[in-house]
Design an enzyme around this catalytic site. Structure first.
Site, mmCIF file in Angstrom:
data_model
loop_
_atom_site.group_PDB
_atom_site.id
_atom_site.type_symbol
_atom_site.label_atom_id
_atom_site.label_comp_id
_atom_site.label_asym_id
_atom_site.label_seq_id
_atom_site.Cartn_x
_atom_site.Cartn_y
_atom_site.Cartn_z
ATOM 1 N N LEU A 8 0.870 -1.187 0.000
ATOM 2 C CA LEU A 8 0.000 0.000 0.000
ATOM 3 C C LEU A 8 0.898 1.225 0.000
ATOM 4 O O LEU A 8 1.493 1.558 1.029
ATOM 5 C CB LEU A 8 -0.903 0.010 1.241
ATOM 6 C CG LEU A 8 -1.668 -1.277 1.566
ATOM 7 C CD1 LEU A 8 -2.505 -1.110 2.837
ATOM 8 C CD2 LEU A 8 -2.562 -1.681 0.388
ATOM 9 N N LYS A 202 7.755 8.116 17.834
ATOM 10 C CA LYS A 202 8.821 7.103 17.862
ATOM 11 C C LYS A 202 9.250 6.775 19.290
ATOM 12 O O LYS A 202 9.456 5.602 19.617
ATOM 13 C CB LYS A 202 10.012 7.586 17.024
ATOM 14 C CG LYS A 202 9.700 7.601 15.523
ATOM 15 C CD LYS A 202 10.775 8.336 14.754
ATOM 16 C CE LYS A 202 10.548 8.275 13.259
ATOM 17 N NZ LYS A 202 11.430 9.186 12.515
#
Ligand SMILES: NC(=O)C1=CN([C@@H]2O[C@H](COP(=O)(O)OP(=O)(O)OC[C@H]3O[C@@H](n4cnc5c(N)ncnc54)[C@H](OP(=O)(O)O)[C@@H]3O)[C@@H](O)[C@H]2O)C=CC1
Ligand SMILES: N[C@@H](CC=O)C(=O)O
Ligand code: NA
Length: 454
Positions: A8, A202
């Site tokens: 994708l 993150k």
């Protein structure tokens, strides 16, 4: 039997991944068994840097995640929706997922991992943190026996690239940002990079892997680099520091808990002690290992017991580096598919999940408020150039127990004197109270900068 991929996205990371998969010579032999089955994009008219047959490329991404022939979905489209829904659909359909999407994992990790575990499939996310640097799998596997005390990283390539060029060339922020976008480092909306949001996603992921508790993103204090000026970079340099956007997750132990846990006699207490999780520009001493990480490079310093310090270093963004991480995840899954006994019933698939590859989901970690943080500070003041100002600053600091490591007045901005201080360790709440008092002094014009010091 080959392993069939549905990819994708065919942007920076998608293109890098397809390029790697189309150039298999000299790489791991298992790559030969991986086949790109379908690739989803938004526009069929865009010129592409890779050749794919027209029946492979489609704008119907739903059809890819519902295709029974596809074994692994590689989500490299970015954004929250439809990426989240497509990942969940793929998992429910019994497909493994590889994703580089830290924004989705940091927000919807619990829902995604629960769905994956229920379906007996894996979600792999090595590319989501540190780009090409192996850090997710090391935290999940090689370092998993350690009691992690701190994870401190430069985890955003775009901002490190910008700060490095501002420091070495005296360049201007917006010109350098345009270069980072051109090089494919920046997010589609670079605000996520510049304002520290990408680094916050993150560090939330690293903290939950390292410390074993879920992190609520809204608890992660986040400050970006927009306010970092050339003046502060120059002062930092004179004082022996460089300015870096650090993402920090650290276990906080009170002195009492500390006594009990330093010997790790009571491991349970160690695991339950709160964390400080934050992202902000930081003055890093030049001798610190993170000070020399420049350009698009990232580094993550992990401190644990008994390992001590381990630092992971490498390219944190860009097509090839990120494709390396994505493709290694694909390879890991291909290997596990190959070794897995063919099993049709879901229950036996769940039983056979390798706990070191799968992601667990846990209780939320307790995060300490920033006012309780103990850290050093750097502050720059613009004051009237009159006798006694430094003494007044010192008195205000003293009133709140702030002890100064250094205080310098070297420059002027027009008529105003520029005074820079670096403190010793202080409780952030106390430091801010002292600043409020300083701001009210008649001689003080403004406090243009306030940065934490590692
Ligand atoms: N760039 C980097 O260095 C790194 C990126 N990442 C992460 O990887 C992911 C991808 O980043 P990157 O490759 O830079 O992004 P890009 O913007 O370069 O590429 C996104 C791709 O996804 C396609 N896409 C996006 N939305 C849709 C949609 N709604 N329907 C169909 N197709 C869609 C786009 O199609 P089209 O081409 O037709 O527009 C494009 O091909 C992000 O999650 C990012 O955070 C992680 C590490 C490093
Ligand atoms: N925009 C990100 C890309 C990688 O995650 C960065 O600059 O680090
Ligand atoms: Na990585």
């Amino acid at each position: 039997m080959g392993v069939k991929l549905g990819i994708l996205g065919l942007g920076t990371v998608g293109t890098g991944t397809v390029q790697l998969l189309q150039d298999k010579t000299g790489r791991h032999p298992l790559l030969q068994e991986i086949e790109i089955c379908r690739v989803g994009v938004r526009s069929l008219d865009k010129p592409r840097a890779v050749e794919l047959s027209t029946d492979v490329v489609t704008t119907d991404l739903e059809a890819i995640v519902n295709d029974p022939a596809v074994d692994i979905i590689v989500e490299v489209m970015g954004g929250l929706e439809p990426a989240r829904s497509l990942i969940l659909k793929a998992l429910s359909n019994g497909k493994h997922v590889v994703t580089a999407n830290k924004a989705v994992i940091a927000r919807f990790g619990a829902e995604i991992f629960t769905t994956a575990n229920q379906a007996g499939v894996y979600v792999m996310l090595e590319a989501a943190v540190g780009g090409g640097i192996p850090v997710i799998q090391p935290l999940k596997q090689s370092l998993s026996v350690n009691r992690i005390q701190a994870v401190t990283g430069i985890v955003n390539g775009t901002t490190n690239y910008i700060l490095t060029r501002m420091q070495t060339e005296g360049s201007n922020f917006s010109d350098v940002l345009a270069d980072a976008q051109h090089l494919g480092y920046a997010e589609a909306d670079p605000t996520a990079d510049v304002d520290g949001l990408d680094a916050a996603d993150k560090i939330a992921i690293l903290a939950s892997l390292g410390f074993g508790g879920r992190i609520n993103l809204k608890d992660v204090y986040t400050e970006g680099i927009r306010q970092v000026s050339k003046t502060d970079i120059a002062y930092a340099e004179k004082l022996g520091f460089v300015i870096k956007l650090l993402a920090i997750a650290k276990r906080i132990t009170s002195s009492e808990e500390d006594r009990e846990t330093r010997g790790y006699g009571d491991a349970q207490k160690f695991y339950l002690s709160p964390l400080s999780v934050r992202v902000h520009p930081t003055l890093v001493p030049k001798a610190h290992p993170l000070a020399s990480i420049n350009g698009v490079y990232n580094a993550i310093l992990v401190e644990g017991e008994p390992i001590g310090q381990v630092m992971f270093f490498g390219p944190g963004a860009g097509a090839g580096a990120t494709a390396s991480a994505v493709t290694s995840d694909i390879l890991n899954l291909a290997a596990s598919l190959k070794s897995q006994k063919v099993s049709t019933d879901n229950q036996s698939k769940i039983g056979s999940l390798n706990p070191l590859l799968a992601c667990g989901h846990h209780e939320y970690s307790q995060i300490v408020p920033m006012a309780e943080l103990i850290t050093r500070f750097y502050a720059r003041f613009l004051t009237n150039d009159q006798p006694g100002v430094i003494g007044k600053l010192g008195t205000c600091f003293g009133n709140y127990g702030v002890s100064l490591e250094s205080i310098v007045q070297t420059g002027f901005q027009g008529e105003l004197a520029e005074i820079v201080v670096v403190t010793h360790d202080v409780r952030e709440g106390n430091f801010r109270q002292a600043l409020a008092e300083i701001e009210s002094l008649e001689a003080v014009e403004s406090i243009p900068s306030l940065l934490r010091v590692l």
